[in-house]
Enzyme design. Structure first.
Site, PDB file in Angstrom:
ATOM      1  N   ASP A 159      83.587  35.237   2.492  1.00 51.09           N
ATOM      2  CA  ASP A 159      83.708  35.711   3.645  1.00 51.09           C
ATOM      3  C   ASP A 159      84.088  34.965   4.995  1.00 51.09           C
ATOM      4  OD1 ASP A 159      81.434  36.346   1.994  1.00 51.09           O
ATOM      5  OD2 ASP A 159      80.152  37.726   3.755  1.00 51.09           O
TER       6      ASP A 159
ATOM      7  N   ASP B  59      81.560  33.289  11.232  1.00 50.08           N
ATOM      8  CA  ASP B  59      81.571  34.550  11.573  1.00 50.08           C
ATOM      9  C   ASP B  59      82.004  34.833  13.322  1.00 50.08           C
ATOM     10  OD1 ASP B  59      80.615  35.028   9.033  1.00 50.08           O
ATOM     11  OD2 ASP B  59      78.418  35.635   9.649  1.00 50.08           O
TER      12      ASP B  59
END
Length: 415
Positions: A181, A126
């Protein structure tokens, strides 16, 4: 004096008073309209892209505190909204958007090039997404601290734990797992960095590695029947959420598919035209598009939180995934990757967002509603990836995981 002569002055007086009152009313209405315009924080004469960007800047005057934070943080949500800020700046040329973008980097990067709140040891994919801010700023500013920070982020890729066939773990603590993701968080940054700083065999190796991540997700997470991709895959089969035969999580989460679609169209911005993996990624994008359109809600044009179960109680039309799909389709059409027919689908989805998920306050501030705040797999407390889990996670307005893609979609559609 005749009656008519006496009446004329009276009539003239009434006419004069009537005209005066009418003029005063007109001036009053004009003053009120001007006052209302002056009190609006965001003008409704702007396009939706600017209206939402200005609304975000009003909600979060400090870009380092995007996502409702009390303290500055280096996080992927900042990078998502700031990508939108960059594109609004490039579209309009208005300095305030560049300044907002720059302020984030200025706050988060020390004079020595360290990234505040970032821990390389977490090996968290992330954290790479906000590196795109620095990739944009460094060529413009030539600030060495930005280059040092970029080198640190790029070094994470070299040390990121991988599955046995070379797929990046989503985070160090999410062992043996690939999530959709992660393709968005890592691959556009990886590809852009490679284009900017690498050449020859080093660049080829990196581009091959990037394409390989998409290959692995297609291999492990694709559902052959629907063409949709499951949120996560656990090579070890140790997680409670995993299918013991396939290793996949049990459902198709809207935003996970949204991340994946955006990853494809954004990586293609940097993958060389002559790279053999380019056509492969475009084919993945075509397959993705067909699968996503098949689960679009016919009435609203939107998409459900759990994509293929719109008729199930508790499911809802979700804003971030819907915005991501609109962005992906609109950009893919403009680049010539998919059929022009998808433009109509993108526009239907976008209108669905405006009609069902957007609200505007009296001062002009624009809100995006019905955004899933967060959803993940495993962790503590444990997230079991069930249908009930996805539909019961917090729903809130103006989550940056929705507003960022909405701005990007608005720009692609010139709205």
């Amino acid at each position: 004096m005749t009656y008519l002569n006496r009446l004329i002055p009276v009539l003239f007086g009434i006419f004069f008073i009537s005209v005066s009152v009418s003029c005063k009313n007109s001036e009053t209405e004009k003053d009120q309209a001007m006052a209302e315009t002056e009190t609006k924080v965001v003008s409704d004469s702007l396009k939706w892209s600017e209206r939402m960007m200005l609304s975000e800047m009003e909600r979060f005057p400090e870009a380092s505190k995007l996502d409702f934070r009390d303290k500055p943080k280096w996080s992927y949500t900042n990078g998502l909204v700031l990508k939108a800020a960059k594109e609004v700046y490039e579209k309009t040329g208005k300095q305030q958007y560049y300044d907002y973008l720059y302020a984030y980097a200025d706050t988060m990067i020390t004079d020595q090039g360290a990234i505040r709140t970032y821990k390389l040891s977490d090996q968290n994919l992330d954290m790479l997404n906000s590196g795109n801010v620095l990739l944009y700023l460094y060529p413009k500013t030539k600030e060495e601290r930005f280059l040092e920070a970029l080198k640190t982020l790029r070094s994470q890729i070299d040390t990121q734990p991988r599955t046995s066939d070379g797929g990046f773990w989503h985070k160090k603590r999410y062992t043996h797992q690939m999530w959709l993701d992660g393709l968005y968080m890592a691959e556009p940054f990886y590809a852009h960095y490679t284009q900017m700083f690498s050449d020859g065999e080093t660049a080829k190796k990196a581009y091959d590695d990037i394409v390989h991540q998409f290959d692995l997700i297609q291999e492990h997470s694709l559902d052959q029947e629907t063409g949709l991709l499951y949120h996560g895959w656990d090579e070890s089969r140790e997680q409670k959420w995993t299918n013991k035969e396939t290793g996949t999580s049990p459902h198709f989460w809207s935003r996970a598919m949204g991340w994946y679609g955006m990853a494809l169209v954004d990586v293609l911005d940097y993958l060389p035209e002559d790279h053999p993996g380019r056509e492969k990624l475009i084919n993945y994008l075509k397959q993705f598009s067909e699968a996503v359109v098949a689960v679009q809600d016919e009435k609203s044009g939107l998409w459900y939180q759990v994509l293929d179960q719109g008729d199930r109680e508790g499911n809802y039309l979700e804003a971030s995934g819907s915005s991501m799909f609109v962005y992906t389709f609109a950009k893919a059409v403009s680049k010539g990757y998919i059929s022009q027919d998808y433009q109509t689908i993108a526009e239907k989805g976008y209108q669905g967002i405006l009609d069902n998920l957007i609200s505007v306050e009296e001062n002009g501030i624009v809100n995006l509603n019905e955004v899933c705040a967060v959803a993940g797999l495993g962790g503590e407390p444990y997230r079991d990836a069930s249908f009930e889990y996805y539909v019961n996670e917090e729903i809130r307005s103006n989550d940056p995981k929705g507003t960022g893609p909405f701005i990007l979609a608005s720009l692609q559609l010139d709205r």
